[in-house]
Design a protein around this motif. Structure first.
Motif, PDB file in Angstrom:
ATOM      1  N   SER A   7       0.836  -1.203   0.000  1.00  0.00           N
ATOM      2  CA  SER A   7       0.000   0.000   0.000  1.00  0.00           C
ATOM      3  C   SER A   7       0.871   1.254   0.000  1.00  0.00           C
ATOM      4  O   SER A   7       0.599   2.223  -0.723  1.00  0.00           O
ATOM      5  CB  SER A   7      -0.913  -0.010   1.222  1.00  0.00           C
ATOM      6  OG  SER A   7      -1.611   1.207   1.315  1.00  0.00           O
ATOM      7  N   ASN A  10       2.485   1.686  -3.420  1.00  0.00           N
ATOM      8  CA  ASN A  10       1.461   2.109  -4.384  1.00  0.00           C
ATOM      9  C   ASN A  10       1.097   3.581  -4.169  1.00  0.00           C
ATOM     10  O   ASN A  10       0.903   4.325  -5.135  1.00  0.00           O
ATOM     11  CB  ASN A  10       0.210   1.234  -4.269  1.00  0.00           C
ATOM     12  CG  ASN A  10       0.429  -0.157  -4.822  1.00  0.00           C
ATOM     13  OD1 ASN A  10       1.360  -0.397  -5.586  1.00  0.00           O
ATOM     14  ND2 ASN A  10      -0.413  -1.095  -4.426  1.00  0.00           N
ATOM     15  N   SER A  11       1.000   3.994  -2.904  1.00  0.00           N
ATOM     16  CA  SER A  11       0.698   5.402  -2.604  1.00  0.00           C
ATOM     17  C   SER A  11       1.821   6.304  -3.098  1.00  0.00           C
ATOM     18  O   SER A  11       1.566   7.374  -3.662  1.00  0.00           O
ATOM     19  CB  SER A  11       0.499   5.594  -1.106  1.00  0.00           C
ATOM     20  OG  SER A  11      -0.640   4.903  -0.667  1.00  0.00           O
ATOM     21  N   ARG A  13       3.880   5.738  -5.570  1.00  0.00           N
ATOM     22  CA  ARG A  13       3.802   5.805  -7.037  1.00  0.00           C
ATOM     23  C   ARG A  13       2.640   6.702  -7.478  1.00  0.00           C
ATOM     24  O   ARG A  13       2.738   7.428  -8.470  1.00  0.00           O
ATOM     25  CB  ARG A  13       3.656   4.402  -7.616  1.00  0.00           C
ATOM     26  CG  ARG A  13       4.941   3.613  -7.555  1.00  0.00           C
ATOM     27  CD  ARG A  13       4.821   2.267  -8.291  1.00  0.00           C
ATOM     28  NE  ARG A  13       5.864   1.389  -7.842  1.00  0.00           N
ATOM     29  CZ  ARG A  13       5.743   0.473  -6.878  1.00  0.00           C
ATOM     30  NH1 ARG A  13       4.576   0.314  -6.273  1.00  0.00           N
ATOM     31  NH2 ARG A  13       6.751  -0.283  -6.531  1.00  0.00           N
ATOM     32  N   ALA A  14       1.531   6.646  -6.730  1.00  0.00           N
ATOM     33  CA  ALA A  14       0.372   7.487  -7.064  1.00  0.00           C
ATOM     34  C   ALA A  14       0.699   8.969  -6.869  1.00  0.00           C
ATOM     35  O   ALA A  14       0.332   9.809  -7.698  1.00  0.00           O
ATOM     36  CB  ALA A  14      -0.836   7.097  -6.212  1.00  0.00           C
ATOM     37  N   ALA A  17       2.800  10.042  -9.721  1.00  0.00           N
ATOM     38  CA  ALA A  17       1.982  10.197 -10.922  1.00  0.00           C
ATOM     39  C   ALA A  17       1.163  11.481 -10.876  1.00  0.00           C
ATOM     40  O   ALA A  17       0.923  12.110 -11.914  1.00  0.00           O
ATOM     41  CB  ALA A  17       1.060   8.990 -11.088  1.00  0.00           C
ATOM     42  N   GLU A  18       0.732  11.888  -9.674  1.00  0.00           N
ATOM     43  CA  GLU A  18      -0.040  13.128  -9.553  1.00  0.00           C
ATOM     44  C   GLU A  18       0.786  14.330  -9.996  1.00  0.00           C
ATOM     45  O   GLU A  18       0.231  15.321 -10.476  1.00  0.00           O
ATOM     46  CB  GLU A  18      -0.545  13.310  -8.129  1.00  0.00           C
ATOM     47  CG  GLU A  18      -1.709  12.394  -7.802  1.00  0.00           C
ATOM     48  CD  GLU A  18      -2.177  12.512  -6.364  1.00  0.00           C
ATOM     49  OE1 GLU A  18      -1.811  13.479  -5.678  1.00  0.00           O
ATOM     50  OE2 GLU A  18      -2.915  11.614  -5.937  1.00  0.00           O
ATOM     51  N   GLU A  21       0.161  14.469 -13.568  1.00  0.00           N
ATOM     52  CA  GLU A  21      -1.208  14.925 -13.811  1.00  0.00           C
ATOM     53  C   GLU A  21      -1.326  16.428 -13.563  1.00  0.00           C
ATOM     54  O   GLU A  21      -1.999  17.137 -14.319  1.00  0.00           O
ATOM     55  CB  GLU A  21      -2.181  14.161 -12.923  1.00  0.00           C
ATOM     56  CG  GLU A  21      -2.297  12.687 -13.286  1.00  0.00           C
ATOM     57  CD  GLU A  21      -3.041  11.873 -12.247  1.00  0.00           C
ATOM     58  OE1 GLU A  21      -3.647  12.463 -11.318  1.00  0.00           O
ATOM     59  OE2 GLU A  21      -3.020  10.631 -12.357  1.00  0.00           O
ATOM     60  N   GLY A  84       6.740  11.335  -3.853  1.00  0.00           N
ATOM     61  CA  GLY A  84       6.354   9.975  -4.223  1.00  0.00           C
ATOM     62  C   GLY A  84       7.540   9.024  -4.181  1.00  0.00           C
ATOM     63  O   GLY A  84       7.447   7.910  -3.637  1.00  0.00           O
TER      64      GLY A  84
END
Length: 133
Positions: A7, A10-11, A13-14, A17-18, A21, A84
């Protein structure tokens, strides 16, 4: 320390990615603003354009504010990516520390690790002659 590393990674990496974005959402707005800059006049030949773009009496003008905005945009995007990456790195560091701690506390695992780290040694080879029938 009890951590869900999947988790956490994954957080991380998210969050990374933001940053992309965020960049993708701001970039078109910056491009639209940038396209207007030539219409703000030529500060080399126009006094009103010089005041607007370069500022006066110690007050910054548009060009300075635009540079600050560009720097802030870059820094925010980079911060998302760095945060991240740091979250993923923290998870991996904790995993490594947990492994090292487990090796120190568990004699069987310590023996296995020591065995794996040993230098190559001679392998016993049987020397009894074998006869063919």
């Amino acid at each position: 320390m009890d951590i869900d590393h999947t988790s956490m990674e994954n957080s991380g990496r998210a969050i990374h990615a933001e940053g992309g974005e965020f960049d993708a959402s701001v970039k078109p707005r910056r491009e639209r603003l940038e396209a207007l800059i030539p219409h703000f006049g030529n500060p080399a030949t126009d006094e009103a354009a010089r005041l607007f773009r370069k500022g006066a009496d110690g007050h910054p003008g548009f060009d300075s504010a635009y540079e600050d905005l560009t720097t802030a945009h870059h820094n925010l995007r980079k911060a998302y990516e760095d945060i991240g990456n740091a979250v993923v790195g923290m998870s991996r560091n904790v995993q490594a520390a947990n492994w090292a701690s487990m090796v120190d506390k568990n004699a069987f695992i310590k023996d296995l690790v020591d065995f794996a780290r040993r230098k190559d040694d001679e392998v016993s080879v049987p020397t009894t002659p074998v006869e063919r029938a």
